[in-house]
Design a protein around this motif. Structure first.
Motif, PDB file in Angstrom:
ATOM      1  N   UNK A 118     -14.529  53.660 -33.000  1.00  0.00           N
ATOM      2  CA  UNK A 118     -13.666  54.802 -32.631  1.00  0.00           C
ATOM      3  C   UNK A 118     -13.964  55.999 -33.529  1.00  0.00           C
ATOM      4  N   UNK A 119     -14.042  55.740 -34.841  1.00  0.00           N
ATOM      5  CA  UNK A 119     -14.280  56.836 -35.788  1.00  0.00           C
ATOM      6  C   UNK A 119     -15.648  57.476 -35.507  1.00  0.00           C
ATOM      7  N   UNK A 139      -6.357  54.233 -34.047  1.00  0.00           N
ATOM      8  CA  UNK A 139      -5.807  55.583 -34.283  1.00  0.00           C
ATOM      9  C   UNK A 139      -6.000  55.974 -35.744  1.00  0.00           C
ATOM     10  N   UNK A 140      -5.725  55.017 -36.639  1.00  0.00           N
ATOM     11  CA  UNK A 140      -5.834  55.324 -38.068  1.00  0.00           C
ATOM     12  C   UNK A 140      -7.293  55.594 -38.470  1.00  0.00           C
ATOM     13  N   UNK A 141      -8.229  55.049 -37.715  1.00  0.00           N
ATOM     14  CA  UNK A 141      -9.650  55.326 -37.988  1.00  0.00           C
ATOM     15  C   UNK A 141     -10.044  56.724 -37.510  1.00  0.00           C
ATOM     16  N   UNK A 142      -9.382  57.209 -36.458  1.00  0.00           N
ATOM     17  CA  UNK A 142      -9.760  58.514 -35.880  1.00  0.00           C
ATOM     18  C   UNK A 142      -9.046  59.675 -36.582  1.00  0.00           C
ATOM     19  N   UNK A 143      -7.869  59.425 -37.142  1.00  0.00           N
ATOM     20  CA  UNK A 143      -7.101  60.525 -37.754  1.00  0.00           C
ATOM     21  C   UNK A 143      -7.908  61.300 -38.804  1.00  0.00           C
ATOM     22  N   UNK A 144      -8.581  60.639 -39.760  1.00  0.00           N
ATOM     23  CA  UNK A 144      -9.330  61.427 -40.749  1.00  0.00           C
ATOM     24  C   UNK A 144     -10.432  62.283 -40.115  1.00  0.00           C
ATOM     25  N   UNK A 204       4.564  57.817 -39.360  1.00  0.00           N
ATOM     26  CA  UNK A 204       3.355  58.637 -39.376  1.00  0.00           C
ATOM     27  C   UNK A 204       3.673  59.951 -38.663  1.00  0.00           C
ATOM     28  N   UNK A 205       3.044  61.015 -39.089  1.00  0.00           N
ATOM     29  CA  UNK A 205       3.183  62.294 -38.392  1.00  0.00           C
ATOM     30  C   UNK A 205       2.035  63.187 -38.828  1.00  0.00           C
ATOM     31  N   UNK A 206       0.954  63.184 -38.058  1.00  0.00           N
ATOM     32  CA  UNK A 206      -0.190  64.033 -38.381  1.00  0.00           C
ATOM     33  C   UNK A 206      -0.089  65.341 -37.601  1.00  0.00           C
ATOM     34  N   UNK A 234      -3.342  39.890 -35.573  1.00  0.00           N
ATOM     35  CA  UNK A 234      -3.544  40.109 -37.010  1.00  0.00           C
ATOM     36  C   UNK A 234      -4.092  41.518 -37.310  1.00  0.00           C
ATOM     37  N   UNK A 235      -3.204  42.519 -37.283  1.00  0.00           N
ATOM     38  CA  UNK A 235      -3.577  43.888 -37.701  1.00  0.00           C
ATOM     39  C   UNK A 235      -2.311  44.693 -37.949  1.00  0.00           C
ATOM     40  N   UNK A 236      -2.489  45.959 -38.231  1.00  0.00           N
ATOM     41  CA  UNK A 236      -1.381  46.741 -38.813  1.00  0.00           C
ATOM     42  C   UNK A 236      -0.149  46.896 -37.920  1.00  0.00           C
ATOM     43  N   UNK A 237      -0.328  47.142 -36.624  1.00  0.00           N
ATOM     44  CA  UNK A 237       0.859  47.372 -35.780  1.00  0.00           C
ATOM     45  C   UNK A 237       1.813  46.173 -35.804  1.00  0.00           C
ATOM     46  N   UNK A 238       1.312  44.947 -35.589  1.00  0.00           N
ATOM     47  CA  UNK A 238       2.242  43.817 -35.643  1.00  0.00           C
ATOM     48  C   UNK A 238       2.929  43.664 -37.012  1.00  0.00           C
TER      49      UNK A 238
END
Ligand code: ACM
Length: 384
Positions: A62-63, A87-92, A111-113, A148-152
Motif C-alpha cells: 500500500x505504501x 491505512x497506517x502505512x499510507x498516512x506517512x 486518529x485524526x490526520x 492478528x493486527x492493530x484494528x482487532x
C-alpha cells in the motif's frame, strides 16, 4: 488545454490477499460513483479517470503504491485501504507529499490526520451501540476473537472498556488468529469458548477468513439464539461467503445495510445492479466508498482544484444524501456524521435491522463522550 484534461484519481484496494472480497466491494463502490459523475459530464466537463493498483492486502505494498500513484501517476487524491495496518502505512506517504486519502472503512478511532477524510464508522458509531445491544439482550460477559493486527487489538480494548460499564460486565477471553486463518485455526478458540461459556462473542476477525470462523462456530454446535457473535466487520460480503445457514442469528453493527427501506437506498441499489450485476454484495464499506466519492466530486466542483489545500475547506462541513441517510463531514475531526444500526442475519442471509438511530451521530473518534445508557436512548427499536 488544462480545463478539458481528465482528472486522475488513485484507487488503492486489493483484488488479491486476505481482504480481497471486501476491498473489491469498496473498489466497485468507488467506480460506481465515478461512473455516475462522468455520465453527468464529469466535473466541469473534465472526466474522472481512476488509476487502480492491486495492493495484495499487504501494508508495505500500500505504501509503495501510494508513493507510485503520487510520484509516477501525478495523482493528488487517493481512495483506498481497508485494514487499519494499510491505512497506517499510507498516512506517512500522503502527509509527506501533501496529498489526500479518502478512507471508507470502519476502524478503531484514536486518529485524526489532516490528510485524511474518514467515512467509515468511528467506535462511538458502532462499538458503543453493539456493546449496549449485546449486553442488554444476552448478558455482560464477552469473549473476543480477532485477526492478528492493530484494528482487532484496539477495537477489543474499546469493547472491554464499554462492557465493563455494565453491572457484572467483563471480558472473559481474548484470542487472536492469523489473518489467513482456516477453520482449524479456530479449534483452540472454540474449545476455550466452550469452557468459559460467555454470554456473547465479539468478532474482530476480518476478510476472507471470517467465513471460516462462523463455519467452525456452527460446526462446533454453538447456537446463535443463545450465544451469538456480534461484529463490526461481518458485512453482507462475508455473509455471502459463509452462506445464510451459518450466518443466521448473528449480529453486526454498521451504519448501512442493504435492507434499509428508503427510496434513496432502493434506487441506488437498483442502479448499481443495473451496471455491475451481482458481482459484489453492497455493504457498509461499499456505501462509504460510494458516498465519499460524491462528496469529493462536489468539493472538486466548488474548489476547481484537486489540490488538498483548495479541496479541504470545501470538504469540511459538506454533506450528501447517502443511501444510509444524509451524511456530513465534521470539520473538527474529518470524520462523518453517520446513522448507527444493528442488523441480525435472517434465514435469507439478509440483515434484518433491529435497532437504528433517527439522527446522524456526531463522530467522536477519541471516544471523549460515550456511555451505554445515553446510547440506548438514541436508538429506536425496530424489532417485532
Ligand atoms: C479495519 O482494519 N479498520 C477493519
Amino acid at each position: 488545454m488544462a480545463h478539458t484534461d481528465p482528472i486522475k484519481v488513485g484507487v488503492l484496494y486489493s483484488e488479491t490477499g486476505v481482504t480481497s472480497s471486501i476491498e473489491s466491494s469498496q473498489r466497485f463502490g468507488t467506480l460506481f460513483a465515478i461512473g455516475q459523475v462522468n455520465e453527468e459530464g464529469g466535473v466541469d466537463g473534465r472526466e474522472i479517470v481512476p488509476v487502480f493498483y492491486d495492493a495484495h492486502s499487504e501494508p508495505a505494498r500500500y505504501a509503495a503504491l501510494a508513493e507510485r500513484l503520487i510520484t509516477a501517476d501525478n495523482v493528488k487524491v487517493i481512495f483506498g485501504c481497508y485494514m487499519s495496518s494499510t491505512r497506517k502505512a499510507v498516512i506517512p506517504v500522503v502527509e509527506r507529499w501533501n496529498r489526500l486519502l479518502f478512507y471508507a472503512t470502519l476502524y478503531e478511532g484514536f486518529e485524526c490526520s489532516d490528510h485524511l477524510i474518514y467515512t467509515g464508522a468511528a467506535p462511538n458509531q458502532n462499538s458503543v451501540q453493539l456493546a449496549e445491544y449485546m449486553t442488554s439482550k444476552f448478558g455482560p460477559r464477552v469473549y473476543m476473537v480477532g485477526s492478528n493486527y492493530i484494528y482487532p487489538y484496539e477495537s477489543n480494548r474499546i469493547m472491554a472498556d464499554l462492557v465493563s460499564q455494565c453491572p457484572g460486565g467483563q471480558k472473559v477471553g481474548e484470542r487472536y488468529v492469523p489473518l489467513d486463518a482456516t477453520e482449524r485455526d479456530f479449534d483452540e478458540v472454540l474449545a476455550d469458548i466452550r469452557n468459559v461459556q460467555p454470554d456473547f462473542i465479539f468478532s474482530t476477525v476480518v476478510g476472507n477468513s471470517t467465513q471460516c470462523f462462523y463455519r467452525a462456530y456452527a460446526d462446533a454446535g454453538f447456537d446463535p439464539a443463545k450465544m451469538p457473535i456480534g461484529s463490526l466487520t461481518t458485512s453482507e460480503v462475508e455473509v455471502a461467503q459463509m452462506g445464510a445457514v451459518v450466518a443466521e442469528g448473528h449480529y453486526t453493527s454498521a451504519p448501512y445495510f442493504q435492507t434499509i427501506q428508503t427510496e434513496a437506498n432502493i434506487s441506488c441499489l437498483a442502479k448499481f445492479r443495473e451496471r455491475f450485476g451481482d458481482s459484489v454484495a453492497p455493504n457498509a464499506c461499499w456505501e462509504a466508498a460510494y458516498f465519499q466519492f460524491h462528496i469529493f466530486a462536489r468539493a472538486l466542483r466548488a474548489s476547481g482544484s484537486d489540490d488538498i489545500d483548495a479541496l479541504m475547506p470545501c470538504l469540511l462541513g459538506s454533506s450528501f444524501d447517502a443511501p444510509q441517510g444524509t451524511v456530513r463531514i465534521e470539520a473538527s475531526n474529518h470524520h462523518a456524521y453517520l446513522y448507527p444500526r444493528i442488523g441480525r442475519v435472517n434465514s435469507e442471509g439478509r440483515f434484518a435491522i433491529v435497532r437504528e438511530t433517527r439522527e446522524a451521530i456526531y463522530p467522536d473518534p477519541y471516544l471523549v463522550a460515550h456511555d451505554l445508557s445515553s446510547t440506548a436512548s438514541q436508538m429506536t427499536s425496530v424489532e417485532n
